[in-house]
Design an enzyme around this catalytic site. Structure first.
Site, PDB file in Angstrom:
ATOM      1  N   GLY A  73      -5.253  14.136  19.506  1.00  0.00           N
ATOM      2  CA  GLY A  73      -4.764  15.475  19.834  1.00  0.00           C
ATOM      3  C   GLY A  73      -5.722  16.266  20.702  1.00  0.00           C
ATOM      4  CG  LEU A  74      -5.819  16.177  24.693  1.00  0.00           C
ATOM      5  CD1 LEU A  74      -4.920  17.078  25.547  1.00  0.00           C
ATOM      6  CD2 LEU A  74      -6.856  15.508  25.588  1.00  0.00           C
ATOM      7  CG  ASN A 100      -9.263  13.002  31.304  1.00  0.00           C
ATOM      8  OD1 ASN A 100      -8.669  13.850  30.638  1.00  0.00           O
ATOM      9  ND2 ASN A 100      -8.680  11.891  31.711  1.00  0.00           N
ATOM     10  CG  ASN A 128      -4.535  13.242  30.247  1.00  0.00           C
ATOM     11  OD1 ASN A 128      -3.541  12.548  30.474  1.00  0.00           O
ATOM     12  ND2 ASN A 128      -4.996  13.464  29.023  1.00  0.00           N
ATOM     13  CB  CYS A 131      -2.477  13.685  26.576  1.00  0.00           C
ATOM     14  SG  CYS A 131      -2.941  13.506  24.838  1.00  0.00           S
ATOM     15  N   GLY A 245      -5.719  -2.171  27.857  1.00  0.00           N
ATOM     16  CA  GLY A 245      -6.010  -3.372  27.082  1.00  0.00           C
ATOM     17  C   GLY A 245      -7.047  -4.311  27.648  1.00  0.00           C
TER      18      GLY A 245
END
Lengths: 307, 269
Positions: A73-74, A100, A128, A131, A245
């Site tokens: 949640g930032l 960011n 960003n 999110c 990944g």
């Protein structure tokens, strides 16, 4: 002959093509005892917002097969504290530092971009717009091409730093978003952010995350990320930073061959704090073995003969 | 440190197939403090993906050994349980802020269930300093204590006060009731009392409130899901208060896992 690992992207000269992904690397100091930051191409630090944020309640994490869900949640100290307490130390790091930024309105992004200029010592701003873990904003800008373009244009107009747009994979056609941020004036694109996911705890019969939904990362999402890099590479002129990944050097090479100029290591840091270093060395050895003089020659090589 | 440790022993602690004792040998033992944890990669594989934070239950610096006691709970600990003696484990640690080991006064330990594991290392360190230590320990029933290492405490010679939910061993009730009784029977206080507690959140909150009313210094060891273990991912947040009483997030991995009880805000989340 040693392999030339240098990469020039958005006017920035990086020592090598390996970055660390925002949100997985704190402000760099957390990993410094385990991974010499001077050996990395750069670090992308934890996302910041105009005001401090406490983030979501716990549980914020849930492990999934070859992946994990997060709904942090930032949580971050806010722009002012970032500039006062983190930036002086970040400036002194022997590697490129990319900030960011996340916001809930175009004005939020504009405000942050205005405060972060070349003289801040940062190498670039990553915007960003993707999110998945905050109620409004964040990903909303990343799923609507017009909104994405507007946010990037606002940031572009306010800062003299290179602007990198970070795209969300939670869209029907990522190419539309890539073209939109190109129109907005982005200098580069990083992709992908996490995929919106969910997991249920079958013992207590509740969602595994307090936030219900979270962002899926880790090896499980890699093929999807590679596909998106491949598609975007053919659709825009901008250089790409590929992520999703990447755990070992072979994964990084895949992204480069699919069209990325650089790669970012995220979730793998949690398993192996030396993953970015191992990956950089692996890319170098791969180039040597293949007789490739410069790592930049790998970018988009899998596209040869296509189209 | 990021290191490999050799598995010296890996077995059931008692009759319960799910409670295990893991003894590891390696460099990390030299730095370990009671209350710290090891962040262990159960397998060099993508599933389970993340490390598992497990508290250190015993430290043997001369033999370079650390003991971890754990309960098999999910996929990570299941895979870990299959690692054979002689095998190597990828270990990050020791990590986190541990207990303060008193060198004077009296040490009171309060444990709920398998929360007793990290307290064992603290008790051993206190014993080395000849600090009088008593363990107040609550568990389900008699069998639980045998399975969760009661004999290790007997070997250490720590005086014990036990409570069970069903009354099959010790007093029937909660560990906080044991503490209350002990306090009443305590003859005029001479020695300063230091307390350390580990167990479920509800129990820790109750012990905290109790310690506060008695003006006893208390440290608590917390647990939360974590990914990096290094303070970067912000997965293991808990709520606390800063020195001016404002709410703030604490990281269980690097600000803890051991906190002064007054740092923790029990009702915020």
């Amino acid at each position: 002959m040693p392999v030339d690992l240098r990469v020039s992207l958005a006017g920035i000269d990086f020592r090598n093509p390996v970055l660390t992904a925002s949100g997985t690397y704190g402000f760099g100091k957390e990993y410094a005892p385990y991974c010499p930051l001077a050996e990395l191409g750069g670090i992308v630090v934890k996302g910041i917002t105009p005001e401090p944020r406490a983030g979501n309640p716990v549980p914020r994490l849930a492990e999934t097969p070859a992946g994990m869900l997060n709904a942090i949640g930032l949580e971050n100290p806010g722009l002012e504290a970032f500039i006062a307490h983190e930036l002086p130390r970040l400036k002194a790091l022997p590697t490129a530092v990319i900030a960011n930024i996340s916001g809930f309105s175009v004005e939020d992004y504009r405000f942050m971009a205005r405060s972060l200029q070349r003289d801040s010592g940062l190498a670039a701003l990553e915007v960003n717009i993707s999110c998945p873990n905050v109620k409004q904003g964040g990903m909303a800008f990343g799923t609507d091409p017009a909104a994405a373009e507007a946010v990037i244009a606002a940031v572009r107009a306010e800062t003299d730093l290179p602007v990198i747009a970070k795209l969300s994979p939670n869209v029907t056609d990522i190419v539309l978003l890539a073209k939109a941020v190109q129109r907005g004036g982005a200098d580069a694109i990083s992709l992908i952010n996490t995929l919106l996911g969910m997991s249920v705890d079958i013992e207590n019969q509740r969602p595994a995350l307090a936030n219900t939904f979270g962002g899926l990362s880790g090896p499980a999402i890699r093929p999807l990320a590679v596909r998106m890099v491949w598609q975007v590479a053919q659709a825009v002129e901008l250089p790409l930073i590929g992520m999703g990944g990447i755990t070992v050097w072979q994964d990084a090479v895949e992204f480069l061959l699919a069209g990325a100029s650089m790669v970012s290591v995220g979730t793998a840091n949690f398993m192996n704090p030396q993953a970015p270093l191992d990956i950089r060395r692996g890319i170098e050895a791969y180039c040597e073995r293949k007789g490739i003089a410069a790592v930049s020659e790998l970018t988009g090589r899998a596209l040869r003969g296509k189209g | 440190m990021l290191t490999n440790m050799r598995v010296i022993a890996h077995e059931r602690l008692g009759d319960d197939v799910n409670i295990r004792r893991l003894v590891l040998e390696g460099e990390a033992a030299a730095e370990a403090q009671p209350g710290q944890f090891l962040h262990i990669r159960a397998a060099d594989a993508l599933d389970p993906l993340l490390r598992r934070p497990l508290s250190i239950a015993a430290i043997d610096r001369s033999q370079r050994r650390l003991t971890v006691l754990y309960r098999i709970k999910g996929r990570g600990t299941q895979v870990l349980a299959a690692v054979p003696v002689g095998g190597m484990l990828d270990v990050l640690g020791p990590l986190g802020r541990g207990f303060q080991v008193p060198s004077t006064g009296e040490l009171i330990l309060a444990a709920g269930g398998i929360g007793v594991f990290p307290l064992l290392a603290l008790a051993a360190a206190a014993a080395e300093r000849q600090v009088k230590t008593t363990l107040f320990w609550g568990g389900e029933d008699r069998a639980f204590f045998d399975n969760a290492g009661l004999r290790l405490w007997r070997d250490l010679g720590t005086p014990l006060s036990l409570a069970t939910m069903d009354g099959s061993l010790g007093r029937k009730g909660l560990v906080t009731e044991l503490l209350g009784l002990w306090w009443q029977e305590r003859t005029a206080a001479k020695e300063p009392v230091f307390m350390a507690a580990c167990g479920p959140a509800g129990m820790l909150k109750a012990v905290s409130l109790w310690a506060q009313t008695k003006a006893v210094s208390l440290e608590v060891s917390l647990e939360e899901r974590m990914a990096c273990g290094l303070g970067a991912c912000l997965g293991c947040a808990c709520q606390g208060r800063d020195s001016e009483g404002r709410l703030k997030n604490l990281k269980v991995c690097t600000d803890g896992p051991v906190f002064k009880a007054e740092e923790v805000e029990w009702d915020a989340g």
